[in-house]
Design an enzyme around this catalytic site. Structure first.
Site, PDB file in Angstrom:
ATOM      1  N   HIS A  48      32.588 -41.901 -16.951  1.00 27.82           N
ATOM      2  CA  HIS A  48      31.722 -42.465 -17.778  1.00 27.82           C
ATOM      3  C   HIS A  48      32.043 -44.116 -17.574  1.00 27.82           C
ATOM      4  CE1 HIS A  48      28.866 -44.406 -20.761  1.00 27.82           C
ATOM      5  NE2 HIS A  48      28.117 -43.140 -20.696  1.00 27.82           N
TER       6      HIS A  48
ATOM      7  N   LYS B  28      28.384 -39.975 -27.532  1.00 30.24           N
ATOM      8  CA  LYS B  28      29.303 -41.356 -27.609  1.00 30.24           C
ATOM      9  C   LYS B  28      30.061 -41.098 -28.811  1.00 30.24           C
ATOM     10  CE  LYS B  28      26.711 -43.613 -24.331  1.00 30.24           C
ATOM     11  NZ  LYS B  28      26.177 -45.018 -23.692  1.00 30.24           N
TER      12      LYS B  28
ATOM     13  N   ASN C 265      24.646 -37.273 -24.432  1.00 30.11           N
ATOM     14  CA  ASN C 265      26.098 -38.167 -24.755  1.00 30.11           C
ATOM     15  C   ASN C 265      26.069 -38.767 -26.055  1.00 30.11           C
ATOM     16  OD1 ASN C 265      28.568 -39.439 -24.682  1.00 30.11           O
ATOM     17  ND2 ASN C 265      27.983 -40.688 -23.015  1.00 30.11           N
TER      18      ASN C 265
ATOM     19  N   GLU D 124      24.448 -44.133 -13.577  1.00 29.55           N
ATOM     20  CA  GLU D 124      24.208 -44.827 -14.560  1.00 29.55           C
ATOM     21  C   GLU D 124      24.645 -46.229 -14.472  1.00 29.55           C
ATOM     22  OE1 GLU D 124      24.444 -42.122 -18.462  1.00 29.55           O
ATOM     23  OE2 GLU D 124      26.315 -42.728 -18.056  1.00 29.55           O
TER      24      GLU D 124
ATOM     25  N   SER E 148      19.284 -46.217 -21.015  1.00 22.34           N
ATOM     26  CA  SER E 148      17.885 -46.364 -21.645  1.00 22.34           C
ATOM     27  C   SER E 148      16.745 -45.495 -21.299  1.00 22.34           C
ATOM     28  CB  SER E 148      17.723 -47.988 -21.498  1.00 22.34           C
ATOM     29  OG  SER E 148      18.603 -48.799 -22.123  1.00 22.34           O
TER      30      SER E 148
ATOM     31  N   GLU F 176      31.838 -46.176 -19.719  1.00 22.84           N
ATOM     32  CA  GLU F 176      32.628 -46.740 -20.856  1.00 22.84           C
ATOM     33  C   GLU F 176      34.087 -46.441 -20.536  1.00 22.84           C
ATOM     34  OE1 GLU F 176      30.023 -45.227 -23.642  1.00 22.84           O
ATOM     35  OE2 GLU F 176      28.502 -46.691 -23.053  1.00 22.84           O
TER      36      GLU F 176
ATOM     37  N   GLY G  71      22.381 -48.722 -22.957  1.00 23.45           N
ATOM     38  CA  GLY G  71      22.516 -49.129 -24.209  1.00 23.45           C
ATOM     39  C   GLY G  71      21.876 -50.525 -24.375  1.00 23.45           C
TER      40      GLY G  71
HETATM   41  P1  13P Z   1      21.835 -45.076 -23.279  1.00 24.83           P
HETATM   42  O1  13P Z   1      20.756 -44.144 -23.148  1.00 24.83           O
HETATM   43  O2  13P Z   1      22.042 -45.245 -24.900  1.00 24.83           O
HETATM   44  O3  13P Z   1      21.448 -46.353 -22.432  1.00 24.83           O
HETATM   45  O4  13P Z   1      23.272 -44.502 -22.705  1.00 24.83           O
HETATM   46  C1  13P Z   1      23.087 -43.963 -21.512  1.00 24.83           C
HETATM   47  C2  13P Z   1      24.466 -43.188 -21.312  1.00 24.83           C
HETATM   48  O5  13P Z   1      25.488 -43.817 -21.131  1.00 24.83           O
HETATM   49  C3  13P Z   1      24.548 -41.850 -21.281  1.00 24.83           C
HETATM   50  O6  13P Z   1      25.827 -41.313 -20.864  1.00 24.83           O
END
Ligand code: 13P
Length: 248
Positions: A93, A11, A9, A165, A210, A95, A171
Site C-alpha cells: 500500500h 486503515k 481498507n 491506487e 476516493s 502508505e 484520501g
Molecule cells: P480513500 O478511498 O480514502 O481515498 O483510500 C483509498 C485507499 O488507500 C484504499 O487502500
C-alpha cells in the site's frame, strides 16, 4: 468475464465496537454477486474472521512481513494471518511505501510470503503527483508491477489481485477520472499480457483512491477496472455496501 472485487481498507480507524458493527452489517447484506474483502486493523482480525466464517466475505491484514518468522519485533507473518482465519492481505500500500519506505523488492517478498501461506495478495501500485506531473506514471507503475512478476513469476497472478491506487487520489477527494484510471489499468494489463495473455485476461485489476457511492459505477464500468479498494467510504456500512452494489 472477471468477477468484480471490492475491498474495504479501514486503515488505522475505528474501535473494536465499530469493527464488529461494520463487519456484522456487511455479512448480513447480500453481496454475493461480487467478491468482498475487509481489511481491519490487526487487533480486530480474529473477531472479524469469526464473524465472517461461513460467509463469502474475506478478511485480510493491511500488511504482512516479508519474513517467514523470527526476531522482527512488531511484524506479523503470513502464517499468523492464516492461523487466525485470514484469506487475503494487502501488500505495498502506498502508505507503507511512503511512510515505512518499503521497497519494490520488499513488497515482492511480502507477496511471495502471502502466496506461500495461501493468502490472496492484493498488490498495490500507484504513482505520486510529482511522478505523474513529471510524465513518469507509466515507468513507476510498471516498475512496481514488474518487481513482483520478476520475483513471483507470471503464474502467481492467477492468485493475485492488483490494486491501482494513484497516491494523489488517496484520501484527497480527488478521484482519477474513469478515463485516467482506465488508461493505467490497460497499461498494467498489457504488461501482464506480454508475459501471458490468458493470465492477463483473468487477473482482477481494481481501482482505489476516493471511490465513493457517487462515482463507483462509472469507474467500475471501464473495461479494465474490476472493482475497487476503498478507504474512507469503507468506514460506513451504507456507503461501502452501495459501492459493492455498484460493482455487482
Ligand atoms: P480513500 O478511498 O480514502 O481515498 O483510500 C483509498 C485507499 O488507500 C484504499 O487502500
Amino acid at each position: 468475464m472477471r468477477r468484480k472485487w471490492v475491498g474495504g481498507n479501514w486503515k488505522m480507524h475505528g474501535s473494536r465496537a465499530m469493527a464488529s458493527a461494520l463487519v456484522g452489517a456487511i455479512v448480513e447484506a447480500k453481496t454475493d454477486t461480487v467478491d468482498v474483502a475487509v481489511f481491519p486493523p490487526f487487533p480486530y482480525l480474529r473477531e472479524a474472521c469469526a464473524a465472517c466464517a461461513g460467509s463469502r466475505i474475506a478478511v485480510g491484514g493491511q500488511d504482512v512481513s516479508e519474513h517467514e518468522s523470527g526476531a522482527f519485533t512488531g511484524e506479523v507473518s503470513a502464517a499468523m494471518l492464516r492461523d487466525v482465519g485470514c484469506g487475503t492481505v494487502l501488500a505495498g500500500h502506498s502508505e507503507r511505501r511512503q511512510y515505512h519506505h518499503e521497497s519494490d523488492g520488499q513488497v515482492a517478498a511480502k507477496v511471495a510470503q502471502a502466496l506461500t501461506h495461501g493468502l490472496t495478495p492484493v498488490l498495490c501500485v500507484g504513482e505520486t503527483l510529482d511522478e505523474r506531473d513529471g510524465g513518469r506514471m507509466a515507468e513507476v507503475v510498471s516498475r512496481q508491477l514488474g518487481a513482483v512478476i520478476a520475483h513471483c513469476g507470471i503464474v502467481a497472478f492467477e492468485r493475485i489481485v492488483v490494486a491501482y491506487e494513484p497516491v494523489w487520489a488517496i484520501g484527497t477527494g480527488r478521484t482519477a477520472s474513469p478515463a485516467q484510471a482506465q488508461e493505467v489499468h490497460a497499461l498494467l494489463r498489457s504488461q501482464l499480457a506480454s508475459d501471458d495473455a490468458r493470465i492477463a485476461g483473468s487477473t482482477r485489476i481494481v481501482y482505489g483512491g476516493s471511490v465513493k457511492p457517487g462515482n463507483a459505477a462509472e469507474l467500475f464500468a471501464q473495461a479494465d477496472i474490476d472493482g475497487g479498494l476503498i478507504g474512507g467510504a469503507a468506514l460506513q456500512a451504507t456507503d461501502f455496501l452501495s459501492i459493492c452494489a455498484a460493482a455487482g
